[in-house]
Design an enzyme around this catalytic site. Structure first.
Site, PDB file in Angstrom:
ATOM      1  N   CYS B 339      10.458 -51.682 -47.242  1.00  0.00           N
ATOM      2  CA  CYS B 339      11.223 -52.942 -47.297  1.00  0.00           C
ATOM      3  C   CYS B 339      11.452 -53.470 -48.716  1.00  0.00           C
ATOM      4  CB  CYS B 339      10.586 -54.018 -46.438  1.00  0.00           C
ATOM      5  SG  CYS B 339       9.680 -53.448 -44.995  1.00  0.00           S
ATOM      6  N   ARG B 368      -0.384 -45.007 -45.962  1.00  0.00           N
ATOM      7  CA  ARG B 368      -1.306 -46.065 -45.585  1.00  0.00           C
ATOM      8  C   ARG B 368      -2.680 -45.469 -45.356  1.00  0.00           C
ATOM      9  NH1 ARG B 368       2.531 -49.298 -41.282  1.00  0.00           N
ATOM     10  NH2 ARG B 368       4.273 -49.628 -42.724  1.00  0.00           N
ATOM     11  N   GLN B 386       9.185 -42.948 -42.150  1.00  0.00           N
ATOM     12  CA  GLN B 386       9.835 -43.862 -41.222  1.00  0.00           C
ATOM     13  C   GLN B 386      11.334 -43.621 -41.227  1.00  0.00           C
ATOM     14  OE1 GLN B 386       8.424 -47.529 -43.120  1.00  0.00           O
ATOM     15  NE2 GLN B 386       7.167 -47.899 -41.326  1.00  0.00           N
ATOM     16  N   ASP B 388      13.671 -45.653 -41.283  1.00  0.00           N
ATOM     17  CA  ASP B 388      13.711 -47.080 -41.554  1.00  0.00           C
ATOM     18  C   ASP B 388      15.136 -47.555 -41.834  1.00  0.00           C
ATOM     19  OD1 ASP B 388      12.464 -49.465 -41.869  1.00  0.00           O
ATOM     20  OD2 ASP B 388      11.327 -48.917 -43.650  1.00  0.00           O
ATOM     21  N   HIS B 390      17.185 -51.553 -42.922  1.00  0.00           N
ATOM     22  CA  HIS B 390      17.198 -52.999 -43.030  1.00  0.00           C
ATOM     23  C   HIS B 390      18.635 -53.465 -42.980  1.00  0.00           C
ATOM     24  CE1 HIS B 390      13.284 -51.858 -44.650  1.00  0.00           C
ATOM     25  NE2 HIS B 390      12.890 -52.946 -44.027  1.00  0.00           N
ATOM     26  N   LYS B 472      10.604 -60.126 -32.215  1.00  0.00           N
ATOM     27  CA  LYS B 472      10.940 -58.701 -32.242  1.00  0.00           C
ATOM     28  C   LYS B 472      11.156 -58.159 -30.845  1.00  0.00           C
ATOM     29  CE  LYS B 472       6.093 -57.338 -32.927  1.00  0.00           C
ATOM     30  NZ  LYS B 472       5.683 -56.178 -32.164  1.00  0.00           N
ATOM     31  N   HIS B 518      14.697 -55.536 -39.385  1.00  0.00           N
ATOM     32  CA  HIS B 518      14.006 -54.265 -39.656  1.00  0.00           C
ATOM     33  C   HIS B 518      14.082 -53.451 -38.366  1.00  0.00           C
ATOM     34  CE1 HIS B 518      11.277 -56.142 -42.884  1.00  0.00           C
ATOM     35  NE2 HIS B 518      11.765 -57.188 -42.278  1.00  0.00           N
TER      36      HIS B 518
END
Lengths: 649, 649
Positions: B339, B368, B386, B388, B390, B472, B518
């Protein structure tokens, strides 16, 4: 052979007998008057020397002219002395530090004392240099004792040269004189100053004496010089052209990448247009690699420090690596290279000779620490993605695999219209820094040479340029404005199979060591894209353009027809956009030209009615009206064949 | 409305009047006898309670049966008590620690003293549980004083319960009794033991009292129980099937990925077959995203710690992050999420309302820290990629963009034949941990609900499950053997636009804050592939299979014909291999079946002569002889349409 004769071997292998103590200049004269006139220095047994030094024994020899790196090196070294002579004439109190030749040109570090020296003073110095050059002053070497040398510079209050001389051994010290200027110098130099016909002082910078921030800062004057005015003109033109093509400028204008202080130094972020460019290049190479029997793998960006201790890269290359991170009771590092990860994949299975060659490829992102002063756009970064591969093969397969990697590399650069020079980097037998068995080295070097000959490659051999783990092949490409870039490399490796204990079971049922080829045609995606941007000046071939076609409806009434054309292109994966803004057509064309989009399709009433498009090519203007299908097929063909742009040099 | 009446609201929104102090069981009886028979507990105003507890005021209510998570939770909690009762009967000196329900089943931590207890003792306990269950013992709640409670357990020498009671407040303590067993417990419980018809004790493990390694280690008995024998049989069958499909086992057999101690813990290396699978999934989603107006970016795997201080993830989530690295005078971290990098790309340009929505997508690898004990194959790792994205949009665009992300996610899972349950995770208005303005939350939750209704989605609303920065939508998919996995997520974010000071210029020429969505349909490539492997049991659809076709020449004489067939497939990008080994055809078929290759083409004299292929489908055997062109078109169509395998459940 008479006792006072020696045999000299020329670069082409020809041998010729000469009288002992002949000089390089005399050898040149014996070949041709022209060569003698153009000779700048001579290389004897790998060492560059003055042309007037007697040759006392059998040797390999080459006469260095402007056309060789060695000739330019000598020329620019002498030009640094000429710069100093000019400065001394104009600023009698100036004190000189060091003044070496560099890759392009030379510099001299000078202490001007309280005298102001800036950009305004440059033209006067340039003028003085040309004036002095015309004196045709010879560069004369003189041996001096350490005491004499110290006295000379102490008398001139030059603490810098005194500092340098202190580190030298008595009996090894020489001065060079030309005109009124004397310098502490090992040489070699060109015969006289008159060979220097054109000079440009390019830059001024501050430089701490001996690079020590606690020492005095001197003024560093950078320059470049040429044996002909025309060469300088061409050089300046190239500089100007390079500035226009600067990938940092175009990279921003075209939305290729950005740098961000908050994200970090030397860490480019690929913007949407850059990501398309990079993914297209990756897909191109991936497809080609699959076709040639490579298998892709994907490995993590960190690794246990054990990997790098095993490879030997840690702690020996620690300075160019990020610090380790503690995780539980282990240490992890950002990977500085992909090799160890691939070697562990090799080791994951029992390998048989039937499985070889195994060609593992990865677009692997690695991280290396660079001094922040060294960072430069996409061309020098701290994180970059290698188009890496490791080929594990038997010694018998090595020659064939080398040939295939050369073919792939040639194919790749041909696609971009980049001519390639090849350098075979072999070991210097007199040095013992190399790993692996001598027998393998000999065989590999022999095979590399055979492959190069069989493929009729135009290559140079560079002794002593091999890596410590094996011989390598370097590819030096020339871009559209003639600059050279070392890119792809193919390296043979005998050392890592030992360190990682890699084996395969041979047809004899015994364990053997494979040999590894490391190769990366692009080198890194970041650096290659920086070169591509400058090579094409941002006018990418159709297949690489982030947006390939822009459809420009004359008014909003034709947005629908424009969109229906766009949809047809999208079906075959063509990257197309419709400019549906309510702008005048002129503005739409201007914006598309500025974005360097290869094709612009203007659609209005006539086009809609006839099912046609009016096409413009970037930088070429109107190219006529086509039926949609004809234009569609034209684009499809140009995209698939990866044609170079029509106006590409 | 009479004074002794209350109004109860049911899950479907229906309201009904009841007399005050009615119990859950009575409410169930008023609806149907069947419901009353199957009722396990009741949820009143979000709290699960015993069925015999009087309801004193207006409330929302749902009767929990086996078909709800709440019902299973109660059932398994009571089953833990039944386990303890059985153990107490068989081992009168056993002392009990804690015994909660878990996601699937329950456990009890027990101190058997010097009594040996192991796998051999399990069947006897299971038998005793069923025997006791048949007694139809009611679960009876009893309030006790702290003193009584302590006395009770001191008399039984149970230091564990004494330890627990010490932390409780007098007046809040309850016991539950069934048969001869009494337990310290808050409840709730099912009405009686006879509802428990089938029991399986699944595992034994050691567990330190209160998780403290310095305390005594108790024996943890895991179990699962059901209201019907058939459900246990199905569960055991599913367990067996899951074992066969285990992605760690298949991942190794099919060459998808490897783990390597020397590379590091929780860091998968994708092997060639896995890399094909992953790249194919990425290309599928990338193409779909391009079609839906996303733009790809690529960002570095590290970032300056300032990014995470700005987002607030550092130092608050420090425990799940790798340690920072010192670089010059800055600190860098492996990125735990993409992000902040994307937000900086947003900030790189001045954005106008005309540029929104801006949809930035990246296959971004993040790192992580996870406890090494938590790591598990590809499903729980320390480095993962990910899918991912945005989406930066205006508040007016939010509803439409949410709809589009749901459509994309549905499209994706439909392709894999995975049914999806949807959970709308909203904030609990009684908590104040949420960022962003209340007005925006209300509007977004309202719009999400509208979208879900307009799309006729079957959804649940979960209050209090929102993230701190916005509501979410969670997608829970069901795999081929009925297991549920939470995958894709769509999250609205009002907080990061503030923290990163993101703005756009509105049509009013003022600065405004965009809102961020997201989203990640797969979640992570690693975890999704682990689920895909188990979902398909490694029998991937044609389009995902690492090798799609294996051509099996009957003898070496037909390798040429086989190769010519293979070349045709390669032209259209089909992944094909020729098994040119000098093995018998039976062995070639067996090897291809074991490798789970969708199609095998057997080619011999007849096929070569007629230009045909004899085709086999994995697990289905011979599917007949086809002209090459017919088979080619069949494969092309199956590949393009991304059909599920014919034998897929």
């Amino acid at each position: 052979m008479p006792e006072d004769s020696i045999t000299l071997t020329f670069p082409d292998g020809a041998k010729k007998e000469f009288k002992k103590n002949i000089t390089g200049l005399e050898v040149a004269e014996s070949i041709s008057k022209g060569l003698a006139r153009n000779a700048l220095s001579v290389t004897v047994n790998g060492e560059i020397k003055d042309l007037d030094v007697p040759i006392t024994q059998d040797a390999t020899i080459s006469i260095n002219t402007w056309d060789s790196d060695e000739g330019q090196y000598t020329f620019w070294h002498s030009s640094a002395h000429l710069l100093a002579e000019a400065v001394q004439e104009l600023y009698p109190d100036a004190k000189f530090g060091i003044g070496p030749p560099i890759e392009t040109g030379f510099y001299y570090d000078i202490d001007f004392g309280d005298e102001p020296f800036g950009q305004e003073q440059i033209p006067e110095v340039e003028k003085k240099m040309i004036e002095l050059a015309r004196n045709k002053s010879e560069f004369k070497q003189k041996e001096v004792s350490k005491e004499e040398a110290l006295e000379f510079y102490k008398a001139r209050n030059n603490e810098y040269k005194v500092d340098l001389i202190k580190d030298l051994e008595d009996g090894t010290i020489t001065f060079y004189e030309q005109g009124s200027f004397t310098d502490l110098c090992r040489g070699p130099h060109i015969p006289d100053t008159s060979l220097i016909k054109a000079v440009k002082l390019t830059n001024l910078a501050g430089a701490y004496w001996r690079g020590d921030v606690n020492s005095k800062q001197l003024t560093r004057i950078y320059g470049v010089s040429f044996p002909k005015q025309k060469l300088l003109d061409e050089y300046l033109e190239q500089l100007e052209e390079a500035k226009k093509r600067d990938h940092k400028k175009l990279g921003k204008e075209l939305g290729i990448y950005m740098m961000d202080r908050m994200v970090g130094s030397g860490l480019p972020l690929w913007l949407p247009n850059g990501a398309v460019l990079r993914r297209t290049l990756e897909a191109f190479l991936r497809d080609e690699q699959v076709r040639r029997g490579y298998k892709e793998v994907i490995t993590p960006h960190i690794g246990n420090i054990e990997l790098y201790k095993t490879s030997g890269h840690y702690p020996y290359y620690q300075d160019s690596q990020y610090n380790p991170m503690q995780v539980d009771d282990e240490e992890y590092m950002l990977k500085p290279m992909n090799c160890p990860h691939h070697h562990r994949i090799y080791s994951n299975d029992l390998r048989s000779y039937r499985d070889l060659p195994l060609r593992l490829a990865e677009f692997g992102t690695v991280y290396r620490y660079e001094q922040s002063g060294e960072l430069n756009g996409l061309s020098r970064v701290r994180g970059f993605t290698q188009d890496d591969a490791h080929i594990y093969c038997t010694h018998n397969q090595l020659k064939d695999e080398i040939k295939k990697t050369i073919e792939l590399t040639q194919f790749v650069f041909k696609t971009f219209g980049m001519p390639v020079d090849i350098r075979l980097s072999f070991r210097d037998e007199n040095e013992d820094k190399y790993g692996g068995e001598s027998e393998y080295w000999e065989r590999a070097q022999q095979e590399i040479r055979e492959v190069a000959d069989e493929m009729s490659l135009d290559y140079k051999v560079a002794l002593g340029e091999a890596s410590f783990y094996g011989p390598k092949i370097d590819f030096i490409i020339r871009d559209a404005i003639g600059r050279k870039w070392q890119l792809g490399t193919v390296q043979v490796d005998y050392v890592m199979p030992e360190r990682f204990d890699l084996t395969y079971i041979g047809s004899d049922n015994d364990k053997h060591r494979p040999v590894i080829i490391h190769r990366a045609p692009f080198g890194s995606m970041e650096r290659f894209v920086s070169i591509l941007i400058e090579h094409f000046a941002g006018d990418f071939p159709l297949w690489l353009s982030p947006v390939q076609i822009k459809i420009l409806p004359i008014s909003e009434d034709f947005n629908d027809y424009g969109q229906s054309c766009a949809d047809r292109f999208k079906e075959i994966g063509i990257r197309v956009e419709v400019d549906s803004r309510s702008e005048m057509i002129g503005a739409k064309i201007r914006d598309a030209e500025n974005a360097k989009i290869p094709y612009m399709l203007i659609v209005g009433a006539k086009e809609k009615e006839n099912g046609t498009v009016s096409a413009r090519r970037h930088k070429m203007g109107d190219i006529g009206t086509f039926s949609f299908d004809d234009f569609f097929n034209k684009v499809k063909e140009e995209n698939t064949s990866r044609s170079l742009p029509p106006n590409h040099k």
